[in-house]
Design a protein around this motif. Structure first.
Motif, PDB file in Angstrom:
ATOM      1  N   UNK A  90      51.460  74.642  96.355  1.00 45.10           N
ATOM      2  CA  UNK A  90      51.469  75.841  97.194  1.00 45.10           C
ATOM      3  C   UNK A  90      51.700  75.479  98.655  1.00 45.10           C
ATOM      4  N   UNK A  91      51.127  74.382  99.082  1.00 44.98           N
ATOM      5  CA  UNK A  91      51.295  73.945 100.468  1.00 44.98           C
ATOM      6  C   UNK A  91      52.745  73.551 100.747  1.00 44.98           C
ATOM      7  N   UNK A  92      53.392  72.908  99.791  1.00 44.74           N
ATOM      8  CA  UNK A  92      54.809  72.535  99.963  1.00 44.74           C
ATOM      9  C   UNK A  92      55.691  73.775 100.067  1.00 44.74           C
ATOM     10  N   UNK A  93      55.340  74.812  99.309  1.00 48.46           N
ATOM     11  CA  UNK A  93      56.140  76.036  99.312  1.00 48.46           C
ATOM     12  C   UNK A  93      55.941  76.860 100.588  1.00 48.46           C
ATOM     13  N   UNK A  94      54.884  76.564 101.325  1.00 51.43           N
ATOM     14  CA  UNK A  94      54.541  77.354 102.515  1.00 51.43           C
ATOM     15  C   UNK A  94      54.360  76.424 103.716  1.00 51.43           C
ATOM     16  N   UNK A  95      55.442  75.730 104.062  1.00 49.91           N
ATOM     17  CA  UNK A  95      55.340  74.713 105.100  1.00 49.91           C
ATOM     18  C   UNK A  95      55.295  75.280 106.520  1.00 49.91           C
ATOM     19  N   UNK A  96      55.399  76.587 106.676  1.00 50.05           N
ATOM     20  CA  UNK A  96      55.234  77.173 108.010  1.00 50.05           C
ATOM     21  C   UNK A  96      53.765  77.425 108.331  1.00 50.05           C
ATOM     22  N   UNK A  97      52.923  77.162 107.357  1.00 49.71           N
ATOM     23  CA  UNK A  97      51.479  77.246 107.556  1.00 49.71           C
ATOM     24  C   UNK A  97      50.878  75.873 107.294  1.00 49.71           C
ATOM     25  N   UNK A  98      49.817  75.556 108.025  1.00 45.25           N
ATOM     26  CA  UNK A  98      49.060  74.329 107.800  1.00 45.25           C
ATOM     27  C   UNK A  98      47.782  74.722 107.075  1.00 45.25           C
TER      28      UNK A  98
END
Length: 287
Positions: free
Chosen positions: A121-129
């Motif tokens: 999920x983190x890889x798919x949403x790289x504009x968020x930390x």
């Protein structure tokens, strides 16, 4: 020699573009400095997610709300809550509340709580930390011991009325359980609290909810835990170990992330995090 009439404006435009470029390269510390200058940390929390965040009269309460205020106190900041309705998926929530802002004109917040800390999920949403997990959510099957003294698998629910919240993974697991043989006895309720009230009143024999939902509802209803049991049920529709939840901020704001994580660690070391969960009857599940 006098300057050309066009020279002044051209230099002004060049200077403006240079200033914009410089602003775009400012370190993440500028965002933390802005928050400290304002004196307020804006925290996004979900609407209607008890026991973590939900309306309590004219205000909001819950574990995430208490955590937000404790983080603010640790950082020496006031807290401004930004409750919001969940969108179709979590990626939409991150876009609206973390890195871009909602199309209705509010947000983004400085930090959003209750975000899955999951590598894919983190890889798919790289504009968020996404960072600082503080709890592990799990689904459990809550049983009325008088009607279901023991349970080995979902097949043992055959013929027994069960319940779950609409649209939840727990509802999907029940509807698909035992090859669909349970479907006729599954009752779908608007919210997990509705399913648990039906269980407590004897209308159903079991409910598939998260552990936090069950424990907080048990405390709120003043029910005895001795009457009920929880079973961890294996289903391809449920995460086998549950899922960790943490925080999310805009990507690149590393100083803000560090400050928030240090504040969370301080709350954990002082026992404050555990006290927050205990205040709602929820057992602290380390991520």
């Amino acid at each position: 020699m006098p300057a050309s009439p066009a020279r002044g404006p051209r230099l002004s435009i060049v200077s403006l573009l240079a200033a914009i470029a410089l602003l775009g390269t400012q370190p993440a510390q500028a965002d933390l400095a802005r928050i400290r200058q304002s004196g307020t940390l804006k925290v996004a929390v979900y609407k209607g997610l008890p026991p973590f965040s939900a309306a309590a009269g004219s205000e909001y309460g819950g574990i995430d709300v208490a955590l937000a205020r404790a983080l603010g106190k640790e950082l020496g900041l006031a807290v401004s809550l930004m409750p919001f309705d969940a969108d179709e998926n979590m990626s939409d929530d991150l876009r609206a509340m973390v890195w871009r802002g909602h199309y209705l004109g509010y947000g983004p917040a400085d930090v959003m709580l209750h975000v899955p800390v999951d590598r894919a999920f983190m890889r798919e949403n790289d504009k968020a930390l996404i960072f600082a997990p503080y709890y592990r959510e799990t689904f459990v099957l809550v049983l009325d011991r008088e009607r279901l003294p023991a349970l080995r698998s979902l097949e043992d629910l055959a013929g027994q009325p069960t319940g779950a919240a609409a649209g939840s993974a727990g509802a999907n697991a029940l509807l698909a359980g035992a090859g669909g043989a349970l479907r006729d006895k599954v009752k779908i309720y608007p919210e997990a609290d509705d399913a648990l009230r039906a269980l407590f009143s004897g209308d159903i024999a079991a409910a598939m909810v998260t552990r936090a939902q069950y424990e907080s509802a048990l405390k709120a209803a003043g029910q005895s835990a001795a009457r009920f049991a929880t079973a961890d049920i294996s289903s391809p529709l449920l995460p086998p170990r549950g899922w960790a939840v943490g925080m999310a901020i805009k990507a690149g704001e590393k100083d803000l992330a560090q400050s928030l994580e240090e504040a969370l660690n301080a709350l954990r070391q002082k026992g404050e995090l555990q006290r927050i969960f205990a205040g709602y009857g929820v057992t602290m599940q380390e991520p």
